[in-house]
Design an enzyme around this catalytic site. Structure first.
Site, PDB file in Angstrom:
ATOM      1  N   ASP A  18      -4.778  16.412  32.573  1.00 28.04           N
ATOM      2  CA  ASP A  18      -3.571  15.865  33.188  1.00 28.04           C
ATOM      3  C   ASP A  18      -3.202  14.453  32.732  1.00 28.04           C
ATOM      4  OD1 ASP A  18      -4.528  18.020  34.567  1.00 28.04           O
ATOM      5  OD2 ASP A  18      -4.576  17.054  36.520  1.00 28.04           O
TER       6      ASP A  18
ATOM      7  N   ARG B 146      -6.162  16.056  46.791  1.00 23.36           N
ATOM      8  CA  ARG B 146      -6.231  15.303  45.535  1.00 23.36           C
ATOM      9  C   ARG B 146      -4.845  14.975  44.965  1.00 23.36           C
ATOM     10  NH1 ARG B 146      -8.430  20.418  44.636  1.00 23.36           N
ATOM     11  NH2 ARG B 146      -7.343  21.776  43.174  1.00 23.36           N
ATOM     12  N   ASP B 147      -4.887  14.115  43.953  1.00 24.25           N
ATOM     13  CA  ASP B 147      -3.746  13.805  43.090  1.00 24.25           C
ATOM     14  C   ASP B 147      -2.634  13.023  43.788  1.00 24.25           C
ATOM     15  OD1 ASP B 147      -5.261  15.453  41.443  1.00 24.25           O
ATOM     16  OD2 ASP B 147      -3.970  17.194  41.729  1.00 24.25           O
TER      17      ASP B 147
END
Length: 575
Positions: A56, A179-180
């Site tokens: 990513d 997450r993220d």
């Protein structure tokens, strides 16, 4: 002296002046993006590290005139693991210098991995990173890092906050699905907001948090948005787009002339929805929801995942990056010594209709064009094919526009046929139609035993036309053990149009294709056995029974981007 050499020399002076040792000179012979015969699938102008695993993109940004790309990176192998934040810099988003990984697993809150996140400008001179760490218990927690020296335009070193972790998976949050964090946005109330991807009780969602100081965060009573039709939302992104301008919009901008985009990565695709966001209530009212019938909006209908946008204030545009995965095996990746590339950065705006986004490769990539060939007004009869010669077909940029004089004679399509990928799989390039398939055969061998077909088919559906765009990999390689999925999407066509265009960026093992308006994008990874380097060919074809006319075709060979690794200067040893 060419401009890319001047760029490299100037950057080398800057790096040495900042106490950094250049590992590779500006000489082209040291360019790590060179393509030896034993590495036929390494790209020439797409971003990828010198070696090892990459996935990513993490919070790209522009700071003090320097573009920064952060990305998930394994410093030790070509497979996923030991995840750190890789870091590379550029002045033009085309030529890059690699820095040492910035954020590495080292503390109890990220010892099992420093995963995806985003950058946010707390002020013009104060960037910050929010990222997911896998802690000692392998829980997913959210952490903060800031530059050690914010006056350094290269942002060589980052410091982890003593307050980490800032956000932990408590109450109903699954520690394996949290997450993220996105780029944060701030309202007139001076309160920061950020969303984190999650899945709770089977609902994919964006959990919303608020903070006044970017350290202490409070969870909202409700998510920004959620859906029962999806799984875990990875790498969410939330940003405004202008409804009356082609300029990008800063992430915290709020006015009546914007719509908001919510993107989530799930089912191996990047899906997005459009809606109206009210800051005062943090309410996001969507136009159509994820996976609604007939409104499956995606950035890209091929291999494109975990994308991230950023606002480029210098050029007033929003730019999109996406991770393009491999289509070969893990053992192939280990043998190559690398895995994963980034898409060409794309500008992204709202379409004229306001119903979808429009993407196009950034203008800067055109500086790599060379050896142009072009022609106008050529009839392409049914069943015909001809070669586009005079360029390097394995490393090219091609634009072709088709006139459709026989549009009224297009064959009918059953209105219930709504799955474009299934349609493309059933009606691949070798299956004759009435109006199509017509388009390009890229990375093709001389005998056409290998070819990747990017093409259109046009159907009548009720009182309208349905334009099908396909990327057919079924004959992309004579090699076995590859993912040769065929991708497809419908292209919206304005009433009265009698023309359709296609642009394909071809780079050894990747083909990024855009319809002429940038409304539909399909990215493919292919690994030909014969159609390599100078043995790759480019063709235009029409396998329909009706003629189409090429109103204009332009094709360019593409030069290699300049890519240079550097490392920090070693401190002198004291005996």
């Amino acid at each position: 002296m060419e401009i890319h050499i001047l760029w490299a020399v100037g950057l080398c002076f800057l790096l040495v002046g900042d106490g950094v040792e250049v590992e590779a000179s500006h000489q082209p012979s040291r360019n790590i993006q060179s393509l030896p015969r034993e590495q036929p699938y390494r790209t020439a102008y797409h971003f990828q590290p010198p070696k090892n695993w990459m996935n990513d993109p993490n919070g790209p940004m522009c700071y003090k005139g320097v573009y920064h790309l952060f990305y998930q990176y394994n410093p030790y192998a070509a497979v996923w693991g030991n995840i750190s934040w890789g870091h590379s810099i550029s002045y033009d988003l085309v030529n890059w210098v690699h820095l040492e990984p910035d954020i590495n697993p080292s503390e109890p809150f990220d010892i099992n991995g420093c995963w995806s996140g985003s950058t946010t400008f707390l002020s013009e001179e104060k960037p910050a990173i929010l990222y997911t760490g896998a802690d000692l218990k392998k829980r997913q927690v959210q952490n903060l890092a800031v530059p050690k020296n914010a006056s350094d335009p290269l942002l060589i070193e980052w410091v982890k906050s003593p307050h980490n972790p800032l956000l932990t998976p408590i109450d109903d949050i699954d520690p394996d699905n949290f997450r993220d964090p996105t780029t944060a946005w701030q309202g007139p109330d001076k309160v920061w907001r950020v969303i984190v991807g999650s899945k709770i009780k089977g609902r994919g969602m964006a959990i919303l948090y608020r903070s006044k100081d970017f350290v202490n965060w409070t969870r909202s009573n409700k998510p920004l948005h959620s859906s029962t039709k999806t799984g875990m939302w990875e790498c969410p992104d939330f940003y405004p787009v202008s409804i009356n301008s082609k300029n990008g919009v800063e992430t915290s901008a709020q006015d009546i002339f914007t719509k908001h985009v919510l993107k989530a990565s799930f089912k191996d695709c990047d899906h997005y929805i459009l809606g109206n966001y009210t800051l005062k209530t943090d309410n996001f009212l969507v136009d159509t929801d994820f996976l609604d019938t007939g409104f499956d909006l995606r950035y890209d209908y091929g291999k494109f995942y975990a994308s991230k946008t950023f606002y480029d204030s210098a050029k007033k545009r929003r730019i999109l990056w996406g991770w393009v995965t491999e289509s070969d095996s893990e053992s192939d990746d280990i043998r190559k010594g690398w895995s994963g590339i980034q898409s060409i950065p794309r500008s992204i705006v709202l379409s004229r209709t306001g119903q979808q986004l429009v993407q196009w490769p950034i203008k800067e990539i055109e500086k790599l064009r060379t050896n142009k060939v072009s022609f106008d007004s050529k009839e392409l009869k049914g069943g015909s094919i001809f070669e586009v010669s005079g360029i390097t077909a394995s490393q090219a940029d091609v634009e072709v526009s088709f006139d459709l004089p026989n549009l009224n004679e297009a064959e009918s399509i059953d209105p219930s046929w709504v799955d474009p990928q299934l349609l493309c799989s059933q009606k691949e390039a070798s299956v004759k139609g009435t109006l199509g398939p017509f388009g390009l055969l890229v990375l093709a061998s001389k005998d056409l035993s290998e070819q990747t077909a990017v093409f259109f088919r046009i159907f009548k559906r009720n009182d309208n036309y349905a334009v099908l765009m396909c990327s057919d990999q079924t004959r992309s390689s004579l090699r076995d053990g590859l993912d040769k999925t065929t991708y497809g999407a419908f292209v919206s066509m304005d009433p009265g149009d009698r023309k359709i265009s296609l642009r394909s960026l071809i780079d050894h093992s990747v083909v990024e294709s855009f319809d002429g308006e940038g409304r539909t994008c399909i990215t493919a990874r292919v690994y030909p056995k014969l159609a390599i380097d100078k043995e790759a060919y480019l063709y235009v074809f029409n396998n329909g029974t009706l003629s189409v006319r090429i109103s204009k075709l332009s094709a360019w060979s593409m030069k290699r981007a300049q890519i240079f690794p550097i490392k920090k200067r070693r401190k002198p040893q004291i005996n």
